[in-house]
Design a protein around this motif. Structure first.
Motif, PDB file in Angstrom:
ATOM      1  N   ASP A 299       0.830  -1.207   0.000  1.00 15.98           N
ATOM      2  CA  ASP A 299       0.000   0.000   0.000  1.00 15.98           C
ATOM      3  C   ASP A 299       0.860   1.252   0.000  1.00 15.98           C
ATOM      4  O   ASP A 299       0.571   2.221  -0.714  1.00 15.98           O
ATOM      5  N   LYS A 302       2.578   2.231  -3.380  1.00 16.81           N
ATOM      6  CA  LYS A 302       1.774   2.831  -4.442  1.00 16.81           C
ATOM      7  C   LYS A 302       2.145   4.291  -4.664  1.00 16.81           C
ATOM      8  O   LYS A 302       2.065   4.801  -5.782  1.00 16.81           O
ATOM      9  N   ASN A 303       2.525   4.957  -3.596  1.00 17.02           N
ATOM     10  CA  ASN A 303       2.796   6.386  -3.666  1.00 17.02           C
ATOM     11  C   ASN A 303       4.294   6.697  -3.653  1.00 17.02           C
ATOM     12  O   ASN A 303       4.683   7.859  -3.515  1.00 17.02           O
ATOM     13  N   ASN A 305       8.425   6.195  -5.186  1.00 25.18           N
ATOM     14  CA  ASN A 305       9.199   5.992  -6.405  1.00 25.18           C
ATOM     15  C   ASN A 305      10.667   5.956  -6.056  1.00 25.18           C
ATOM     16  O   ASN A 305      11.068   6.313  -4.944  1.00 25.18           O
ATOM     17  N   GLN A 382       8.293   4.334 -10.940  1.00 20.11           N
ATOM     18  CA  GLN A 382       7.148   4.345 -10.028  1.00 20.11           C
ATOM     19  C   GLN A 382       6.213   3.192 -10.361  1.00 20.11           C
ATOM     20  O   GLN A 382       5.945   2.919 -11.536  1.00 20.11           O
ATOM     21  N   THR A 385      -0.262   1.310 -10.923  1.00 22.19           N
ATOM     22  CA  THR A 385      -1.357   0.660 -10.196  1.00 22.19           C
ATOM     23  C   THR A 385      -2.575   0.391 -11.070  1.00 22.19           C
ATOM     24  O   THR A 385      -3.527  -0.257 -10.636  1.00 22.19           O
ATOM     25  N   ASN A 392       3.281  -3.984  -5.957  1.00 24.63           N
ATOM     26  CA  ASN A 392       3.534  -2.577  -6.265  1.00 24.63           C
ATOM     27  C   ASN A 392       5.019  -2.308  -6.054  1.00 24.63           C
ATOM     28  O   ASN A 392       5.448  -1.949  -4.951  1.00 24.63           O
ATOM     29  N   TYR A 622       3.529  14.944   4.955  1.00 25.22           N
ATOM     30  CA  TYR A 622       2.970  14.782   3.623  1.00 25.22           C
ATOM     31  C   TYR A 622       1.755  13.875   3.622  1.00 25.22           C
ATOM     32  O   TYR A 622       1.572  13.026   4.487  1.00 25.22           O
ATOM     33  N   LYS A 623       0.956  14.046   2.605  1.00 26.45           N
ATOM     34  CA  LYS A 623      -0.293  13.304   2.463  1.00 26.45           C
ATOM     35  C   LYS A 623      -0.040  11.804   2.529  1.00 26.45           C
ATOM     36  O   LYS A 623       0.876  11.281   1.914  1.00 26.45           O
ATOM     37  N   GLY A 624      -0.843  11.121   3.290  1.00 20.66           N
ATOM     38  CA  GLY A 624      -0.753   9.674   3.377  1.00 20.66           C
ATOM     39  C   GLY A 624       0.204   9.186   4.427  1.00 20.66           C
ATOM     40  O   GLY A 624       0.345   7.990   4.637  1.00 20.66           O
ATOM     41  N   ASN A 625       0.882  10.092   5.129  1.00 19.19           N
ATOM     42  CA  ASN A 625       1.809   9.668   6.156  1.00 19.19           C
ATOM     43  C   ASN A 625       1.135   9.585   7.522  1.00 19.19           C
ATOM     44  O   ASN A 625      -0.075   9.741   7.645  1.00 19.19           O
ATOM     45  N   ASN A 738      10.171  18.670  -5.862  1.00 14.27           N
ATOM     46  CA  ASN A 738       9.117  17.803  -6.402  1.00 14.27           C
ATOM     47  C   ASN A 738       9.134  17.927  -7.920  1.00 14.27           C
ATOM     48  O   ASN A 738       8.523  18.825  -8.496  1.00 14.27           O
TER      49      ASN A 738
END
Length: 881
Positions: A299, A302-303, A305, A382, A385, A392, A622-625, A738
């Protein structure tokens, strides 16, 4: 669909009998030791070199010369100790055995002192056939900028219409007394390494019905080798290259962007060549190692790289060759990923098993991209998905980067590096390349090229390519060893006998830790470490960095610790291992991560720290952390980190400059107390009377001080700049770099400063913080961050001022919220032996006096906690200031 941008040269096939060198030199190789008056000789790889005289055109007025000194780093006297000096234009006429093939040409340069010639006056051009390889080139400047005594330029010349290759050396007309020179020339009839036409990146047209790629012929282009990496594996010396081509393959870890460098692994299957990848493409060792994302994190992957960053010359086309060999997947749609180059799609839905229909089968793919105005080349892999793949993950075994000759001017020439005043001043002393020697007399350099984002974008192209090179020393059995990290074109190729594991850069128990440092921390046996980590069980891995994996462990029964282990297959890290122990064994502070001990049994390099239960600051931004930090939490973490850095700058016996301040090096414990970590790059000095320490550039992309980058003069204000990037990272909840964003937004430092000038900072604040920061607090915070990012260090605040302003910002936020500050003057201030309360008047006096402290502010580094830092950072009623 295929298009040809060039008219292929009509070729004449003619075989000539020339002196060939067999064995390690490989067949069809002509090796010339230039300026030699005897019969040549053999180098350290047992390759036979012959004099160059008979290959010069008649009437040549060149001179033969011998270097006055032999630098210890030279792998052998041949070909470097003699030189051919050209006061005027001169030409070599080299017979080609097969003019229908590409010619592999290597030029060896040793810009040393030669009798009657001032090497600093040497500026020249080199033309091979009709291609300009070098223009107004100074080998002396290049060697100084790279801190190398010698180097090699490597080219693959396009097939030539004549059976003779002319190589012309021409002194520059615009330099008085200029001359050209060369020490060695290798001419090899190269196998068809570039048989495939690369895919032009940006040409992929994909929809539900079709996918079409445009391929471009490079048959008429000459090529310069820039980088050649054994991804996930160790350095491969020229003597271990396939088919006697004597190429060097380097580790990739120092080019990886960011903290997530994945996992380096070795194949457990037998790998063999096939008709699509013959042996001359790469040695099997390249396909036997690889790098991928950490397993078991489907999971999270997925985000994620894997990204590498390289410095290149602008305004050229580049070919990137990807080497792949999947030794794990046994059917299609198990591992599928995408490839991006400079934020453009190079390949989508890469399924290696589908491509090869077999396991452990090497395959290569070539892609072409134009680099226009920037000096960086980004490569990212990367997971895809969309296909619903089983895993992944991504995979890469090897990567080569080649520069193509300009189609109009037929040139490969790049600019000379720009030498700073500091480097000129220290010419011959600090810039003199250091010699390294192992038990086997293996000599080499370790040179890392790093780039700078943010304010460094304004630095000249040449400086961006060259001036950031530096030597990384490695201790081996009391000596030094290393591996070159230069672009292959500048590589010294100095490792000549790297055949035994004993000659690697591993510690082997000889790390030379000082007695003082060893007494201040605990020594662990390897068996203790294995017990603590359950024999390095992968389930205990809590992080992966450039040094290696970090494990959660238990010592003495129930004490949680973090155990950082150097990658056993890596040759890097000895210097960082030593520095970390020497630094942290002497420093004890609430906001510095504590080193408990170390282990170096059996060549291991292992560090044991206090366990930081909340991980890195970056993980919470960061998002998802892990967690969404409140603004108050973010401020308090920044304040804690600032306290730690302020202590380093002013509280220890000597000024200590961290040099790698970033959100991944700010850790948070279970009580949300921030601690600065990772002192592997730290620099210290007995005094700062000159205001700086002269040193080569080290740091991380996106955080690097542009002034330090330009001048190689390190000050504590370099940490302040990096901390300014951290402040904006905390405010905006986005990485320092980024590459997926539009060009002007890639660098957070640049983008934040632009928004500040345009009064649009509100637009880039983390949406989770919108409406939760008081205007007064936000203004104080952003003003502080902006000042930290000033181009010139003299315009930046001290870390003490930064700390004061952050405390002030927190008070403004607390007062507006109606809450009570956690950092007021009634807070108890703790030192090793003292507990006292400070009133406002005393605090202000301390603040004023500490800002003016110079060398008299020395404090014993072994104190458990430096009270000057904690006293200074307490504030009463900031509105009164």
């Amino acid at each position: 669909m295929k298009i040809n941008n060039h008219i292929f040269l009509s070729l004449v096939t003619l075989s000539l009998i020339i002196n060939t060198v067999h064995g390690k030199g490989g067949p069809n190789a002509l090796l010339l030791t230039c300026g030699s008056s005897d019969n040549g000789g053999k180098d350290a790889d047992n390759r036979a070199w012959e004099p160059d005289t008979k290959f010069l055109t008649s009437g040549d007025k060149s001179a033969m010369s011998k270097a006055e000194t032999q630098d210890p780093s030279l792998p052998s006297a041949i070909p470097y100790m003699t030189a051919r000096i050209f006061p005027s234009e001169s030409t070599y006429q080299i017979p080609l055995q097969n003019s229908t093939l590409r010619t592999l040409l290597r030029l060896h340069f040793y810009p040393s002192s030669y009798p009657n010639f001032n090497i600093s006056n040497s500026y020249f051009s080199v033309i091979a056939g009709n291609v300009t390889l070098l223009s107004n080139f100074s080998a002396s400047i290049a060697a100084e900028a790279l801190s190398q005594a010698y180097f090699i330029k490597e080219y693959y010349l396009a097939p030539w219409v004549s059976p003779t290759l002319n190589i012309t050396f021409k002194p520059s007309d615009n330099q008085n007394g200029s001359f050209a020179f060369v020490n060695g020339i290798e001419v090899i009839s190269a196998p068809p390494v570039f048989n495939e036409e690369p895919v032009l990146i940006g040409s992929v047209i994909s929809d539900s019905e079709q996918e079409e790629t445009v391929k471009v012929s490079i048959d008429a282009n000459s090529i310069e080798t820039m980088y050649r990496l054994n991804v996930g594996g160790q350095y491969i010396a020229p003597s271990n290259d396939s088919d006697g081509l004597m190429r060097s393959w380097y580790e990739d870890s120092l080019y990886i962007y960011g903290a997530g460098d994945g996992t380096a692994l070795k194949a457990d299957k037998t790998i063999t060549y096939n008709k699509n990848v013959p042996s001359y493409i790469a040695p099997l060792d390249v396909y036997g190692s690889y790098r991928s994302l950490a397993a078991g994190n489907a999971d999270l992957n997925k985000n994620l790289n894997l990204t590498w960053v390289f410095e290149v010359d602008p305004s050229f086309m580049y070919v990137l060759r990807f080497h792949w060999c999947d030794s794990e997947m046994t059917k299609t749609n198990q591992r599928v990923f995408d490839v991006f180059v400079n934020n453009k799609t190079a390949a989508t839905e890469v399924d290696l098993f589908s491509w090869t229909t077999a396991i452990s089968t090497p395959i290569i793919r070539d892609y072409m991209v134009r680099v226009t105005n920037n000096t960086q080349l980004w490569v990212s892999l990367q997971p895809n998905t969309k296909t619903g793949a089983q895993y992944n993950n991504v995979l890469l075994n090897g990567l080569e980067i080649f520069k193509l000759s300009d189609g109009v001017n037929r040139s490969l020439a790049g600019p000379n590096p720009t030498i700073s005043d500091m480097m000129k001043k220290y010419q011959g002393s600090q810039l003199a390349p250091k010699s390294f020697e192992t038990e086997k007399k293996t000599k080499s350099f370790t040179v890392l090229i790093t780039g700078a984002a943010g304010g460094a974008a304004a630095i000249g192209v040449a400086a961006a390519i060259f001036l950031v090179a530096y030597n990384r020393k490695k201790k081996v059995h009391g000596g030094d060893a290393g591996t070159s990290w230069l672009p292959i074109s500048w590589n010294s190729n100095s490792t000549t006998n790297n055949k035994s594991p004993s000659t690697s850069g591993r510690s082997q128990g000889g790390t030379a830790i000082s007695t003082d440092a060893a007494c201040n921390c605990r020594y662990f046996s390897l068996s203790e470490i294995k017990t603590a980590t359950k024999n390095f069980d992968e389930s205990n891995v809590i992080g992966v960095g450039g040094f290696g994996k970090v494990y959660k462990g238990k010592i003495d029964g129930d004490t949680n610790v973090a155990i950082k282990r150097s990658n056993p297959s890596s040759e890097q890290g000895v210097n960082e291992f030593q520095t970390e122990i020497e630094m942290l064994s002497r420093l004890r502070h609430r906001h510095l991560v504590s080193l408990i001990g170390f282990c170096e049994d059996n060549g291991e390099m292992i560090l044991v720290y206090d366990y930081m239960g909340k991980g890195t600051l970056r993980e919470h931004l960061y998002k998802g952390n892990k967690n969404n930090l409140s603004w108050k939490q973010r401020l308090e973490i920044c304040i804690g980190a600032a306290r730690g850095l302020h202590y380093l700058h002013t509280g220890a016996k000597y000024t200590i400059i961290h040099r790698d301040v970033k959100t991944t090096n700010i850790l948070v414990d279970d009580k949300w107390v921030a601690k600065v970590s990772d002192f592997g790059l730290s620099k210290t000095g007995p005094n700062m009377s000159k205001g700086h320490v002269s040193t080569v550039v080290k740091g991380s992309f996106g955080y690097l001080d542009p002034e330090y980058f330009r001048r190689q003069q390190l000050t504590e204000k370099s940490d302040v700049y990096s901390f300014g990037v951290v402040l904006f990272e905390v405010l905006c909840a986005r990485p320092a770099l980024n590459p997926s964003l539009p060009k002007e937004q890639v660098s957070l430092a640049d983008w934040a400063m632009r928004c500040a000038r345009n009064k649009t900072l509100d637009d880039i604040i983390d949406p989770l913080l919108k409406g939760k920061i008081t205007p007064e607090c936000l203004k104080k915070f952003t003003d502080t961050a902006e000042k930290c990012l000033s181009d010139h260090g003299v315009d930046r605040p001290s870390m003490g001022d930064v700390l004061w302003n952050l405390e002030f910002a927190l008070q403004l936020q607390e007062n507006s919220d109606g809450g009570k500050s956690t950092s007021n003057a009634t807070e108890i201030v703790e030192s090793e032996d003292v507990v006292e309360e400070i009133d406002q008047k005393s605090l202000m006096a301390i603040h004023r006096s500490m800002l003016s402290l110079g060398d008299e502010s020395e404090v014993n580094e072994n104190k458990a906690d430096d009270n000057t830092d904690d006293i200074f950072s307490q504030i009463v009623n900031p509105k009164g200031r």
